[in-house]
Design a protein around this motif. Structure first.
Motif, PDB file in Angstrom:
ATOM      1  N   HIS A  66      49.522  53.546  61.545  1.00  0.00           N
ATOM      2  CA  HIS A  66      49.345  53.181  60.130  1.00  0.00           C
ATOM      3  C   HIS A  66      48.641  51.829  60.025  1.00  0.00           C
ATOM      4  O   HIS A  66      47.731  51.650  59.201  1.00  0.00           O
ATOM      5  CB  HIS A  66      50.690  53.130  59.413  1.00  0.00           C
ATOM      6  N   GLU A  69      45.079  52.356  60.683  1.00  0.00           N
ATOM      7  CA  GLU A  69      44.412  52.939  59.514  1.00  0.00           C
ATOM      8  C   GLU A  69      44.025  51.852  58.510  1.00  0.00           C
ATOM      9  O   GLU A  69      42.949  51.918  57.891  1.00  0.00           O
ATOM     10  CB  GLU A  69      45.340  53.963  58.860  1.00  0.00           C
ATOM     11  N   SER A 203      40.735  51.512  66.940  1.00  0.00           N
ATOM     12  CA  SER A 203      40.884  50.880  65.630  1.00  0.00           C
ATOM     13  C   SER A 203      41.213  49.400  65.756  1.00  0.00           C
ATOM     14  O   SER A 203      40.765  48.586  64.939  1.00  0.00           O
ATOM     15  CB  SER A 203      41.983  51.579  64.826  1.00  0.00           C
ATOM     16  N   SER A 367      42.494  59.410  64.176  1.00  0.00           N
ATOM     17  CA  SER A 367      41.514  59.364  63.092  1.00  0.00           C
ATOM     18  C   SER A 367      40.206  59.918  63.642  1.00  0.00           C
ATOM     19  O   SER A 367      39.556  59.261  64.455  1.00  0.00           O
ATOM     20  CB  SER A 367      41.309  57.934  62.590  1.00  0.00           C
ATOM     21  N   PRO A 427      40.910  63.502  57.318  1.00  0.00           N
ATOM     22  CA  PRO A 427      41.841  62.458  56.897  1.00  0.00           C
ATOM     23  C   PRO A 427      43.083  63.061  56.234  1.00  0.00           C
ATOM     24  O   PRO A 427      42.985  63.980  55.410  1.00  0.00           O
ATOM     25  CB  PRO A 427      41.023  61.629  55.894  1.00  0.00           C
TER      26      PRO A 427
END
Length: 478
Positions: A66, A69, A203, A367, A427
């Protein structure tokens, strides 16, 4: 009754209805349901209730995904939407503190549920001493009137020749807890766990190489899922190598030097600060002394049930849940919950439908995300179904264009018959799969689904449109 009080009480109570060995998702769900049905339950756990999922896997990894993200959102805001935002840095101690707080609150919640239910939690390693008897370190012997439940879980598979004790070579159990953020990582294994960790590290700014021996990522999923997933990961800058194998790897200074044989047969040297081994998990039966109860593992280390409808082993009264079960069990936390409910209700004398593993959703929280339930197209054809397939890119609906991250819906159905499988990439598709679980689990046909209206604009609208197409009522896609 508090957990401490329950543990004190049970040391004096050598006879109980049910003994559960292992306090992970399968074990504690069995214990909670059995206690709710009025059975006296002893739960033996040598570490912390909640197991791998809560403490080292599902929950901490999804907490960090999370955060990843949010980091990705900053880049999207700047590059796509004209929001002049920049990422200063990732405060690793703050991220870790939030992750640990989420885990801690969940752990306390599980402990509270067990105490409130009256489950007697005993801390210590347990081993079988007979078909109805167990010895728990520090607490003595116990006898189960109704039965014993084996729920000892799994651990990451390791590879011979690798220095798994070094901080540069880690498994999925300890990758989240390694100090700091690596600047580069080589992820070995392109299943759900490997893909999630590759996505997370990318990420957070690492250079990532993802190596999978099979000819595609998430090889148990539909080929279209694998293709779209690989495309999405490559677009994010992850070096995806499928059909590739690790030849050797060794610690080299502060990092790792590895040799990879590519799909073309070329030898390639990969240097990374960390090697993350994610090549599957193996059941844990060490110290359980299965032989004392007349049990043995199969050739893969699983404890196979003699009766899948009851998840009962070859020894009557000894049941198995969670990662100890061989395929078709899935080794997923949510499947373990269902297995725990089934076994508890069986021990209480109730008739409960067996777990339908074909209707259990499978999710990869990378992702892009993947989510699926039911048969792949290849599996359906191998089973001689007369198959029809409907597909739709998420970018064919307005909300998919808004997200701008690609993805697709694929539905596999019998010709003039029921839906066999639904496969999603894109997504937030982890939050979209529940509808399809019901569609597959209740043997719905495309025309049954097509009569129900999906909200516009949503990503789930693409699911509805795919079923409209299969029912001969297509609007935006024919």
């Amino acid at each position: 009754m508090t957990a401490a009080e329950a543990a004190t009480v049970v040391t004096a109570a050598a006879v109980t209805d049910v003994i559960v060995i292992g306090g992970g998702t399968g074990g504690y769900s069995t214990a909670l349901r059995a206690a709710a049905l009025g059975l006296d339950v002893v739960l033996a756990e040598r570490d912390k209730v909640g197991g791998t999922c809560l403490h080292r896997g599902c929950i901490p990894s999804k907490a960090m995904l999370h955060a990843a993200e949010l980091v990705d959102g900053i880049a999207e805001a700047r590059e796509r939407w004209g929001v002049r935002a920049t990422l200063d840095s990732v405060d690793w101690p703050a991220l870790v503190a939030t992750r640990d707080d989420v885990v801690s609150r969940n752990h306390k919640g599980v402990e509270g549920h067990l105490a409130e239910a009256g489950v007697h939690v005993v801390r210590g390693s347990a081993r079988l001493t007979g078909t109805r008897t167990v010895r728990i370190d520090g607490a003595g012997g116990f006898t189960a009137r109704r039965g014993i439940v084996l729920a000892t879980g799994s651990r990451p598979r390791t590879l011979p020749g690798l220095d798994h004790g070094s901080p540069q070579i880690v498994t999925s159990d300890d990758a989240l807890f390694a100090p700091g953020l690596p600047g580069s990582v080589l992820v070995l294994g392109g299943g759900a766990i490997g893909v999630e960790y590759a996505s997370l590290h990318r990420s957070l700014g690492a250079d990532v190489t993802l190596v999978e021996a099979a000819d595609r990522l998430v090889p148990l999923e539909d080929t279209e899922v694998s293709r779209h997933l690989a495309r999405g990961l490559k677009k994010r800058g992850i070096d995806v190598q499928v059909g590739a194998r690790l030849v050797d790897a060794a610690v080299d200074g502060d990092g790792v030097r590895a040799t990879v044989r590519t799909a073309r047969g070329e030898s390639r040297t990969v240097r990374a600060e960390r090697l993350l081994v994610a090549v599957g998990r193996v059941p844990v039966t060490d110290g359980l002394d299965l032989a004392a109860a007349g049990l043995a593992t199969d050739g893969r280390g699983f404890v196979a049930p003699a009766d899948w409808s009851r998840l009962e082993s070859a020894v009557p009264g000894i049941h198995v849940v969670g990662d100890l079960l061989p395929p078709p069990a899935l080794g997923l936390a949510h499947a373990s919950f269902a297995e725990g409910l089934l076994v508890a209700e069986t021990l209480a004398g109730l008739r409960t439908p067996p777990v339908d593993y074909a209707a259990v959703p499978r999710v990869t929280y990378s992702s892009p995300q993947t989510a699926a339930v039911g048969l792949t197209e290849a599996e359906a054809r191998q089973l001689d179904h007369d198959v029809v397939v409907g597909t739709m890119p998420l970018t064919a609906v307005a909300k998919g264009m808004v997200h701008g991250r690609g993805g697709m819906v694929k539905v596999v159905a019998e010709r003039n018959g029921r839906v066999l499988g639904v496969h999603l990439v894109g997504p937030n598709v982890s939050e979209m799969i529940a509808e399809s679980q019901l569609i597959v689990g209740w043997d719905a046909e495309p025309s049954d689904v097509a009569q129900h209206i999906h909200a516009h604009p949503t990503l789930s609208e693409a699911v509805g449109e795919t079923f409209l197409g299969l029912a001969g009522r297509g609007l935006h896609q024919r």
